[in-house]
Design an enzyme around this catalytic site. Structure first.
Site, PDB file in Angstrom:
ATOM      1  N   MET A  30       0.846  -1.197   0.000  1.00  0.00           N
ATOM      2  CA  MET A  30       0.000   0.000   0.000  1.00  0.00           C
ATOM      3  C   MET A  30       0.881   1.247   0.000  1.00  0.00           C
ATOM      4  O   MET A  30       0.411   2.348   0.265  1.00  0.00           O
ATOM      5  CB  MET A  30      -0.929   0.000   1.218  1.00  0.00           C
ATOM      6  CG  MET A  30      -1.890  -1.194   1.187  1.00  0.00           C
ATOM      7  SD  MET A  30      -3.400  -0.940   2.139  1.00  0.00           S
ATOM      8  CE  MET A  30      -2.732  -0.720   3.770  1.00  0.00           C
ATOM      9  N   GLU A  35      11.913  -0.292   4.973  1.00  0.00           N
ATOM     10  CA  GLU A  35      12.804  -1.445   4.793  1.00  0.00           C
ATOM     11  C   GLU A  35      12.060  -2.783   4.728  1.00  0.00           C
ATOM     12  O   GLU A  35      12.520  -3.727   4.108  1.00  0.00           O
ATOM     13  CB  GLU A  35      13.832  -1.488   5.925  1.00  0.00           C
ATOM     14  CG  GLU A  35      15.145  -0.820   5.584  1.00  0.00           C
ATOM     15  CD  GLU A  35      15.797  -1.384   4.323  1.00  0.00           C
ATOM     16  OE1 GLU A  35      15.981  -2.610   4.230  1.00  0.00           O
ATOM     17  OE2 GLU A  35      16.100  -0.587   3.425  1.00  0.00           O
ATOM     18  N   GLY A  36      10.915  -2.874   5.441  1.00  0.00           N
ATOM     19  CA  GLY A  36      10.125  -4.106   5.390  1.00  0.00           C
ATOM     20  C   GLY A  36       9.703  -4.415   3.961  1.00  0.00           C
ATOM     21  O   GLY A  36       9.895  -5.536   3.455  1.00  0.00           O
ATOM     22  N   HIS A  37       9.170  -3.403   3.277  1.00  0.00           N
ATOM     23  CA  HIS A  37       8.763  -3.582   1.880  1.00  0.00           C
ATOM     24  C   HIS A  37       9.980  -3.911   1.006  1.00  0.00           C
ATOM     25  O   HIS A  37       9.929  -4.778   0.133  1.00  0.00           O
ATOM     26  CB  HIS A  37       8.137  -2.297   1.332  1.00  0.00           C
ATOM     27  CG  HIS A  37       6.889  -1.850   2.044  1.00  0.00           C
ATOM     28  ND1 HIS A  37       6.834  -0.690   2.777  1.00  0.00           N
ATOM     29  CD2 HIS A  37       5.656  -2.396   2.131  1.00  0.00           C
ATOM     30  CE1 HIS A  37       5.613  -0.528   3.267  1.00  0.00           C
ATOM     31  NE2 HIS A  37       4.877  -1.558   2.906  1.00  0.00           N
ATOM     32  N   GLN A  61     -10.426  -2.962   2.044  1.00  0.00           N
ATOM     33  CA  GLN A  61      -9.927  -3.633   3.251  1.00  0.00           C
ATOM     34  C   GLN A  61      -9.953  -2.713   4.479  1.00  0.00           C
ATOM     35  O   GLN A  61      -9.510  -3.112   5.549  1.00  0.00           O
ATOM     36  CB  GLN A  61      -8.529  -4.213   3.030  1.00  0.00           C
ATOM     37  CG  GLN A  61      -7.417  -3.192   2.901  1.00  0.00           C
ATOM     38  CD  GLN A  61      -6.111  -3.833   2.460  1.00  0.00           C
ATOM     39  OE1 GLN A  61      -5.993  -4.325   1.337  1.00  0.00           O
ATOM     40  NE2 GLN A  61      -5.127  -3.834   3.331  1.00  0.00           N
ATOM     41  N   ASP A 150       2.493  -9.331   8.859  1.00  0.00           N
ATOM     42  CA  ASP A 150       1.043  -9.545   8.796  1.00  0.00           C
ATOM     43  C   ASP A 150       0.801 -11.053   8.746  1.00  0.00           C
ATOM     44  O   ASP A 150       0.443 -11.609   7.704  1.00  0.00           O
ATOM     45  CB  ASP A 150       0.475  -8.851   7.558  1.00  0.00           C
ATOM     46  CG  ASP A 150       0.699  -7.347   7.612  1.00  0.00           C
ATOM     47  OD1 ASP A 150      -0.170  -6.646   8.119  1.00  0.00           O
ATOM     48  OD2 ASP A 150       1.778  -6.888   7.177  1.00  0.00           O
ATOM     49  N   VAL A 176      10.893  -7.151   9.509  1.00  0.00           N
ATOM     50  CA  VAL A 176      12.015  -6.209   9.626  1.00  0.00           C
ATOM     51  C   VAL A 176      11.661  -5.212  10.735  1.00  0.00           C
ATOM     52  O   VAL A 176      10.554  -4.666  10.757  1.00  0.00           O
ATOM     53  CB  VAL A 176      12.268  -5.470   8.295  1.00  0.00           C
ATOM     54  CG1 VAL A 176      13.396  -4.461   8.455  1.00  0.00           C
ATOM     55  CG2 VAL A 176      12.593  -6.467   7.195  1.00  0.00           C
ATOM     56  N   SER A 185       6.447  -0.263  10.090  1.00  0.00           N
ATOM     57  CA  SER A 185       5.085  -0.178   9.554  1.00  0.00           C
ATOM     58  C   SER A 185       4.888   1.225   9.014  1.00  0.00           C
ATOM     59  O   SER A 185       5.402   2.201   9.593  1.00  0.00           O
ATOM     60  CB  SER A 185       4.077  -0.440  10.678  1.00  0.00           C
ATOM     61  OG  SER A 185       2.795   0.012  10.290  1.00  0.00           O
TER      62      SER A 185
HETATM   63  P1  AMP Z   1       1.547  -2.903   3.474  1.00  0.00           P
HETATM   64  O1  AMP Z   1       2.050  -1.850   2.549  1.00  0.00           O
HETATM   65  O2  AMP Z   1       1.562  -2.498   4.910  1.00  0.00           O
HETATM   66  O3  AMP Z   1       0.221  -3.478   3.025  1.00  0.00           O
HETATM   67  O4  AMP Z   1       2.586  -4.104   3.401  1.00  0.00           O
HETATM   68  C1  AMP Z   1       2.935  -4.687   2.166  1.00  0.00           C
HETATM   69  C2  AMP Z   1       3.729  -5.936   2.433  1.00  0.00           C
HETATM   70  O5  AMP Z   1       4.895  -5.602   3.186  1.00  0.00           O
HETATM   71  C3  AMP Z   1       2.950  -6.985   3.251  1.00  0.00           C
HETATM   72  O6  AMP Z   1       3.249  -8.281   2.755  1.00  0.00           O
HETATM   73  C4  AMP Z   1       3.511  -6.786   4.636  1.00  0.00           C
HETATM   74  O7  AMP Z   1       3.436  -7.958   5.450  1.00  0.00           O
HETATM   75  C5  AMP Z   1       4.963  -6.450   4.321  1.00  0.00           C
HETATM   76  N1  AMP Z   1       5.540  -5.743   5.459  1.00  0.00           N
HETATM   77  C6  AMP Z   1       5.074  -4.634   6.072  1.00  0.00           C
HETATM   78  N2  AMP Z   1       5.857  -4.311   7.136  1.00  0.00           N
HETATM   79  C7  AMP Z   1       6.829  -5.255   7.188  1.00  0.00           C
HETATM   80  C8  AMP Z   1       7.937  -5.488   8.060  1.00  0.00           C
HETATM   81  N3  AMP Z   1       8.198  -4.706   9.088  1.00  0.00           N
HETATM   82  N4  AMP Z   1       8.721  -6.561   7.805  1.00  0.00           N
HETATM   83  C9  AMP Z   1       8.472  -7.390   6.762  1.00  0.00           C
HETATM   84  N5  AMP Z   1       7.446  -7.214   5.914  1.00  0.00           N
HETATM   85  C10 AMP Z   1       6.634  -6.169   6.112  1.00  0.00           C
END
Ligand code: AMP
Length: 281
Positions: A30, A35-37, A61, A150, A176, A185
């Protein structure tokens, strides 16, 4: 790196890739990247010829009183970070492109979407599975990358892929965290400095629970109680849920053993954060 908004345009590009037998890795997001992304992008790049990222804040959602309209967005920064990390294409459709007037079709995974976040956010996973299904149909990836952050989302998506015989592999990547332990997040930007400090209680209490279990604690109730009482010491924290379930089917457990998921959702002001640990005991 290209940014594509139209479904017909990205389908035409994918058709070309497929002609040359290129493997496609897909990272749905989204946006408001961190760094997670980017860890998902790196995993995709290591396993595929082409990496496509979607950036789409999916209205279906979000509940009516949730943060859809104020969800952080910054396409300029996102495209820079995506390009630097080696994304080949960003697919960034508008809401109208994904859900044109008269849109009527939804995908729903039963039972496992009725606990944890599904219970607190009715309809959330129906929106997630619907948009992910649409994105899979548009991009036709060989592999799609999701974060363990998630945890319930990955379990639900994997179930959907199995149940609907979808032709791709779902790859799960580890959580991450910031240096101090807070799970990254996009919603962390909502936190005030005091809330940001208080939010450390999430990773700390999960870590404590993990240590107790590693030392041999077998009682689910006792571990959950300890996490709840630790979090309750933080005046700014308001617990939505703290639960331990079987990580395979999200069913209740009494005694700790096998694959377990400890998951929690806690509000700091109006910001709802989630975190979890998965363990093999
Ligand atoms: P989002 O943009 O929040 O919908 O997240 C997109 C993708 O990135 C989803 O698969 C999340 O699980 C993953 N994601 C978000 N935050 C993290 C994180 N801290 N570590 C690893 N993956 C993440």
């Amino acid at each position: 790196m290209r940014i594509i908004e139209k479904i017909s345009d990205i389908k035409a590009v994918i058709k070309e890739y497929k002609k040359f037998c290129k493997t496609v890795g897909f990272v749905p997001t989204m946006g408001y990247l961190h760094e997670g992304h980017l860890s998902l992008v790196r995993a995709s790049k290591s396993q595929n010829d082409i990496t496509i990222m979607s950036i789409f804040v999916n209205p279906t959602q979000f509940g009516p009183s949730e943060d859809f309209s104020k969800y952080p967005r910054d396409m300029e920064r996102d495209s820079r970070l995506a390009e630097e990390s080696g994304v080949d294409i960003i697919f960034a459709p508008t809401v109208e492109e994904m859900y044109p007037d008269g849109y009527k079709t939804y995908v729903n995974v039963e039972t496992i979407t009725e606990v944890l976040c599904g219970k607190s956010r009715p309809g959330h996973f129906k929106g997630v599975t619907t948009v992910v299904n649409k994105l899979f149909n548009i991009i036709e990836p060989d592999r799609a990358y999701f974060g363990q952050k998630d945890a319930q989302q990955v379990i639900v998506i994997k179930k959907m892929v199995r149940d609907l015989n979808m032709n791709l592999e779902i790859v799960t990547c580890p959580i991450v965290r910031e240096q101090d332990g807070l799970a990254m997040s996009s919603r962390n930007v909502y936190l005030s400095p005091e809330e940001r400090k208080a939010a450390l209680i999430l990773s700390q209490s999960l870590q404590e629970a993990q240590n107790l279990i590693l030392k041999g604690e077998k009682s689910r109730a006792k571990v959950i109680e300890i996490i709840k009482s630790r979090i309750s010491c933080e005046k700014l924290a308001k617990i939505d849920y703290v639960q331990m379930l079987d990580a395979k089917d999200l069913k209740d457990i009494e005694l700790i053993g096998g694959s377990i998921l400890i998951a929690l959702a806690v509000k700091f002001g109006s910001t709802r954060l989630i975190d979890n640990v998965m363990m093999e005991v």
